[in-house]
Design a protein around this motif. Structure first.
Motif, short mmCIF file in Angstrom:
data_model
loop_
_atom_site.label_atom_id
_atom_site.label_comp_id
_atom_site.label_asym_id
_atom_site.label_seq_id
_atom_site.Cartn_x
_atom_site.Cartn_y
_atom_site.Cartn_z
N HIS A 189 42.81 -3.92 -6.26
CA HIS A 189 43.08 -5.27 -5.77
C HIS A 189 42.05 -5.77 -4.77
N ALA A 190 41.31 -4.88 -4.16
CA ALA A 190 40.50 -5.36 -3.03
C ALA A 190 39.22 -4.55 -2.85
N HIS A 191 38.26 -5.13 -2.20
CA HIS A 191 37.09 -4.40 -1.75
C HIS A 191 37.43 -3.65 -0.47
N LEU A 192 36.58 -2.71 -0.09
CA LEU A 192 36.84 -1.88 1.09
C LEU A 192 36.47 -2.64 2.36
N MET A 193 37.40 -3.50 2.78
CA MET A 193 37.12 -4.31 3.97
C MET A 193 38.23 -4.22 5.00
N ALA A 194 39.21 -3.30 4.78
CA ALA A 194 40.32 -3.17 5.73
C ALA A 194 40.47 -1.74 6.17
N ALA A 195 39.37 -0.99 6.16
CA ALA A 195 39.45 0.46 6.27
C ALA A 195 40.02 0.97 7.58
N GLU A 196 39.85 0.22 8.66
CA GLU A 196 40.26 0.77 9.96
C GLU A 196 41.76 0.93 10.09
N HIS A 197 42.54 0.36 9.21
CA HIS A 197 43.99 0.47 9.30
C HIS A 197 44.62 1.16 8.09
N VAL A 198 43.82 1.79 7.25
CA VAL A 198 44.35 2.35 6.00
C VAL A 198 45.21 3.58 6.29
N ILE A 199 46.46 3.55 5.81
CA ILE A 199 47.35 4.71 5.94
C ILE A 199 47.84 5.19 4.58
N ALA A 200 47.52 4.46 3.51
CA ALA A 200 47.95 4.84 2.17
C ALA A 200 47.00 4.21 1.16
N THR A 201 47.01 4.74 -0.05
CA THR A 201 46.16 4.21 -1.11
C THR A 201 46.94 4.07 -2.41
N ILE A 221 34.86 -0.12 -10.98
CA ILE A 221 34.79 0.22 -9.56
C ILE A 221 33.78 1.33 -9.33
N ASN A 222 32.98 1.21 -8.29
CA ASN A 222 32.02 2.24 -7.90
C ASN A 222 32.76 3.29 -7.07
N TRP A 223 33.23 4.33 -7.72
CA TRP A 223 34.08 5.31 -7.04
C TRP A 223 33.28 6.19 -6.08
N ASP A 224 32.00 6.42 -6.36
CA ASP A 224 31.19 7.19 -5.40
C ASP A 224 31.14 6.46 -4.06
N MET A 225 30.91 5.16 -4.10
CA MET A 225 30.86 4.38 -2.86
C MET A 225 32.23 4.32 -2.20
N ALA A 226 33.27 4.17 -3.02
CA ALA A 226 34.62 4.10 -2.47
C ALA A 226 34.99 5.38 -1.74
N LEU A 227 34.70 6.52 -2.36
CA LEU A 227 35.04 7.79 -1.75
C LEU A 227 34.21 8.05 -0.49
N MET A 228 32.96 7.63 -0.52
CA MET A 228 32.11 7.78 0.67
C MET A 228 32.69 7.00 1.84
N THR A 229 33.15 5.78 1.56
CA THR A 229 33.74 4.96 2.61
C THR A 229 35.02 5.60 3.16
N MET A 230 35.84 6.13 2.27
CA MET A 230 37.08 6.77 2.73
C MET A 230 36.78 8.00 3.58
N GLN A 261 39.34 15.65 -10.72
CA GLN A 261 38.31 16.67 -10.62
C GLN A 261 36.95 16.05 -10.29
N ARG A 262 36.66 14.86 -10.83
CA ARG A 262 35.42 14.17 -10.49
C ARG A 262 35.43 13.75 -9.02
N PHE A 263 36.57 13.27 -8.54
CA PHE A 263 36.69 12.93 -7.13
C PHE A 263 36.35 14.15 -6.26
N GLU A 264 36.94 15.28 -6.60
CA GLU A 264 36.75 16.49 -5.80
C GLU A 264 35.29 16.95 -5.83
N ARG A 265 34.64 16.85 -6.98
CA ARG A 265 33.22 17.22 -7.06
C ARG A 265 32.36 16.28 -6.23
N THR A 266 32.67 14.99 -6.30
CA THR A 266 31.90 14.00 -5.53
C THR A 266 31.98 14.26 -4.04
N VAL A 267 33.20 14.53 -3.56
CA VAL A 267 33.39 14.80 -2.14
C VAL A 267 32.72 16.10 -1.72
#
Length: 270
Positions: A189-201, A221-230, A261-267
């Motif tokens: 639903h959204a770009h990563l612009m509310a990160a300072e208050h994130v408590i759930a995904t 969605i660029n999941w590499d960028m998303a995971l890096m931001t998280m 598994q891709r998420f885990e490898r990326t991180v």
């Protein structure tokens, strides 16, 4: 990283033990329960007791509950909407009462997060559906109901003016007096612009045309960028996949397992 599956995958049918067995068999250890009475009757104490037994038997935990957004979902057709941002106060109160009933699940089965939509998506709304004063009043009431249960209220980023990332940040920082409130960052639903208050995904993908609820990597969605931001913001909660049943649940869950598994490898590589 912790991963879970929303029962959104089975939303158009009555939740049963087999569904939880399927989720567990693909290596997931948590669920989010979507509180729609045709899917799971959260008013029924016996049903809640039975769910607790199923969770124990399958080794799953209840990470979160999604607040009711409609009276029913049958054969792909939504029943009456339950919106907490209506100008009509009687209907607004009905939506809050349904949220209160869903929160009572915690009396038998503890959970940490209650995901809440404020209003309805703009594409489906009419005049008076997304009233800002009504939304604030409902958010305040729901937070007060959740606090003594030890539940954090995650206001979800959805496509309307009330629930844009910036609007939710403003609501939390300037209006709500609730330390246990935060944001549910819905990646579809959204770009990563509310990160300072994130408590759930809510994790799902799309192709920027429709809210498809695809398995990650099935859209754009660029999941590499998303995971890096998280990682940068230090998010340590559950990555909860809220997926549509695009074929059969077994196929979706197998795709979700591979995405996990891709998420885990990326991180691990970052």
């Amino acid at each position: 990283m912790r991963f879970g599956i929303s029962t959104h995958l089975y939303h158009d049918r009555r939740l049963d033990r087999q569904h939880l067995e399927q989720i567990a068999s693909y290596g997931f250890d948590a669920i989010e329960l979507f509180a729609t009475r045709t899917h799971f009757d959260y008013h029924d104490e016996a049903a809640i007791t039975q769910l607790g037994a199923w969770l124990s038997e399958t080794g799953l935990t209840l990470a979160s509950v999604h607040a009711p957004i409609a009276e029913s979902l049958t054969n792909g057709q939504w029943g009456g909407p339950l919106s907490n941002a209506l100008s009509d106060n009687a209907k607004r109160q009905q939506a809050v009462r349904e949220s209160e009933a869903a929160l009572r699940i915690a009396r038998q089965i503890p959970f940490q997060v209650f995901a809440v939509h404020l209003g309805t998506p703009t594409a489906y709304s009419q005049a008076g559906d997304n009233n800002r004063a009504s939304a604030f009043r409902s958010a305040d009431e729901i937070c007060r109901l959740a606090e003594p249960l030890g539940i954090r209220v995650a206001l979800e980023v959805i496509p309307n003016d009330l629930s844009s990332a910036s609007s939710l940040v403003s609501l939390i920082e300037q209006d709500l007096n609730a330390e246990h409130a935060g944001i549910c960052l819905d990646f579809g639903h959204a770009h990563l612009m509310a990160a300072e208050h994130v408590i759930a995904t809510h994790i799902h993908d799309n192709r920027r045309r429709n809210d498809d609820h695809l398995v990650p990597y099935g859209g754009s969605i660029n999941w590499d960028m998303a995971l890096m931001t998280m990682q940068k913001i230090g998010y340590e909660g559950t990555y909860l996949m809220e997926l549509a049943n695009t074929s059969v649940p077994e196929t979706v869950l197998d795709e979700a397992r591979r995405a996990r598994q891709r998420f885990e490898r990326t991180v691990a590589q970052s």
